[in-house]
Design a protein around this motif. Structure first.
Motif, PDB file in Angstrom:
ATOM      1  N   TYR A   1       0.839  -1.211   0.000  1.00 38.72           N
ATOM      2  CA  TYR A   1       0.000   0.000   0.000  1.00 38.72           C
ATOM      3  C   TYR A   1       0.871   1.258   0.000  1.00 38.72           C
ATOM      4  N   LEU A   2       2.019   1.165   0.696  1.00 39.50           N
ATOM      5  CA  LEU A   2       2.886   2.333   0.829  1.00 39.50           C
ATOM      6  C   LEU A   2       3.891   2.427  -0.317  1.00 39.50           C
ATOM      7  N   GLY A   3       4.084   1.343  -1.029  1.00 39.83           N
ATOM      8  CA  GLY A   3       5.023   1.335  -2.134  1.00 39.83           C
ATOM      9  C   GLY A   3       6.470   1.210  -1.697  1.00 39.83           C
ATOM     10  N   GLY A   4       6.715   0.809  -0.462  1.00 40.41           N
ATOM     11  CA  GLY A   4       8.095   0.622  -0.019  1.00 40.41           C
ATOM     12  C   GLY A   4       8.186   0.586   1.490  1.00 40.41           C
TER      13      GLY A   4
ATOM     14  N   GLN B   1       2.871  12.291   8.994  1.00 39.89           N
ATOM     15  CA  GLN B   1       1.908  11.272   8.609  1.00 39.89           C
ATOM     16  C   GLN B   1       1.959  11.007   7.115  1.00 39.89           C
ATOM     17  N   ILE B   2       1.435   9.858   6.748  1.00 39.15           N
ATOM     18  CA  ILE B   2       1.192   9.532   5.338  1.00 39.15           C
ATOM     19  C   ILE B   2      -0.223   8.992   5.248  1.00 39.15           C
ATOM     20  N   ARG B   3      -1.031   9.615   4.407  1.00 45.26           N
ATOM     21  CA  ARG B   3      -2.378   9.088   4.168  1.00 45.26           C
ATOM     22  C   ARG B   3      -2.275   7.900   3.241  1.00 45.26           C
ATOM     23  N   ILE B   4      -2.933   6.817   3.568  1.00 42.92           N
ATOM     24  CA  ILE B   4      -2.887   5.608   2.747  1.00 42.92           C
ATOM     25  C   ILE B   4      -4.230   5.458   2.051  1.00 42.92           C
TER      26      ILE B   4
END
Ligand SMILES: [Zn+2]
Length: 227
Positions: free
Chosen positions: A110-113, A129-132
Motif C-alpha cells: 500500500y505504501l510502495g516501499g 503522517q502519510i495518508r494511505i
C-alpha cells in the motif's frame, strides 16, 4: 519481539468471515504478518467454522457443544501461543538496521516501499503522517510517526480505532505498545498515547471516516498555545 496486545476474538471473527472493510482488514492482516500466535488462532477459527459449515451442508444438527468446541479452539491465550511459537533471535540486530523490513506486507504494498522510501508530510511539532489510499470509504488509514516522548496526536473520531505499532513504542495509561502490538479503542475511550523516550514511534492508525481533521490539528498545537 514479544507481542502482548493481540486481535480480539470479535475482530478476528469479523476478519475471518470477511465482514471487515478494507481499512480494518489492512490493520488486522498486518498484525497477522507479525504475529504467529494470531495466525494460529485464525487457522483454528477458520477450521472450526469450516467444520460447522460442513455440518450445515450435511444437514446434521448443530448442537450447543459444537459452539462450545469452536469457542474453546479460538479462545486459546494468544500470548501463550506466541511465546511457544517464537524462537529467540539468532543474533541481535544492530539498532540502525531496523529500517530493513520495518513494514511488512500487505501494508508495504500500500505504501510502495519500506520506511526509508516513504514521503512523510509534516504535522508540526515533529510528527509526520502519510495518508494511505484504499477503496474503503468507511475508514481513514494513515501511517504516523510520533517523535520520542511526544503524545500521539489525538484525533476525535466516532467509533472504532485500531493502532498497530511498527517501530518504537508508545504508552497508553499503564499499557506499553511495542512493535506488533495492536490497540483496539472505541470512540468512548479518551486516551493520550505517548511515544516512549527512547525512539520515534511509527504506527498504522485506522479510524472511522470522516475524521475531524481540524480538531486533530487543534489538539496538536494545544501545548504550544497552552489552551
Ligand atoms: Zn497477535
Amino acid at each position: 519481539m514479544t507481542i502482548n496486545h493481540h486481535i480480539s476474538d470479535a475482530l478476528l471473527m469479523d476478519y475471518a468471515s470477511g465482514n471487515l472493510s478494507e481499512g480494518w482488514s489492512l490493520a488486522v492482516a498486518t498484525h497477522l504478518a507479525l504475529c504467529p500466535g494470531c495466525r494460529r488462532r485464525l487457522d483454528a477459527m477458520e477450521g472450526a467454522a469450516g467444520a460447522l459449515f460442513d455440518k450445515l451442508i450435511a444437514r446434521e444438527p448443530v448442537t450447543g457443544s459444537d459452539w462450545e468446541k469452536m469457542k474453546a479452539r479460538i479462545a486459546c491465550e494468544p500470548g501463550a501461543v506466541t511465546a511457544v511459537a517464537e524462537k529467540p533471535p539468532v543474533a541481535a540486530a544492530p539498532k540502525p538496521a531496523r529500517s530493513a523490513g520495518v513494514i511488512p506486507e500487505p501494508l508495504r504494498s500500500y505504501l510502495g516501499g519500506d520506511v526509508d522510501t516513504l514521503k512523510w508530510r509534516a504535522l508540526g511539532r515533529g510528527a509526520y503522517q502519510i495518508r494511505i489510499e484504499t477503496g474503503d470509504p468507511e475508514t481513514q488509514v494513515r501511517l504516523l510517526k510520533i517523535p520520542a516522548g511526544r503524545p500521539v496526536p489525538e484525533h476525535t473520531h466516532e467509533g472504532r480505532e485500531l493502532t498497530l505499532v511498527l517501530s518504537g513504542s508508545f504508552r497508553d495509561g499503564n499499557d506499553l505498545f511495542a512493535r506488533g502490538d495492536l490497540e483496539e479503542a472505541d470512540g468512548d475511550l479518551l486516551h493520550t498515547p505517548t511515544a516512549t523516550e527512547d525512539e520515534d514511534c511509527i504506527c498504522l492508525a485506522v479510524t472511522e471516516a470522516p475524521l475531524k481533521f481540524s480538531s486533530w490539528i487543534v489538539r496538536l498545537i494545544q501545548p504550544v498555545l497552552k489552551i
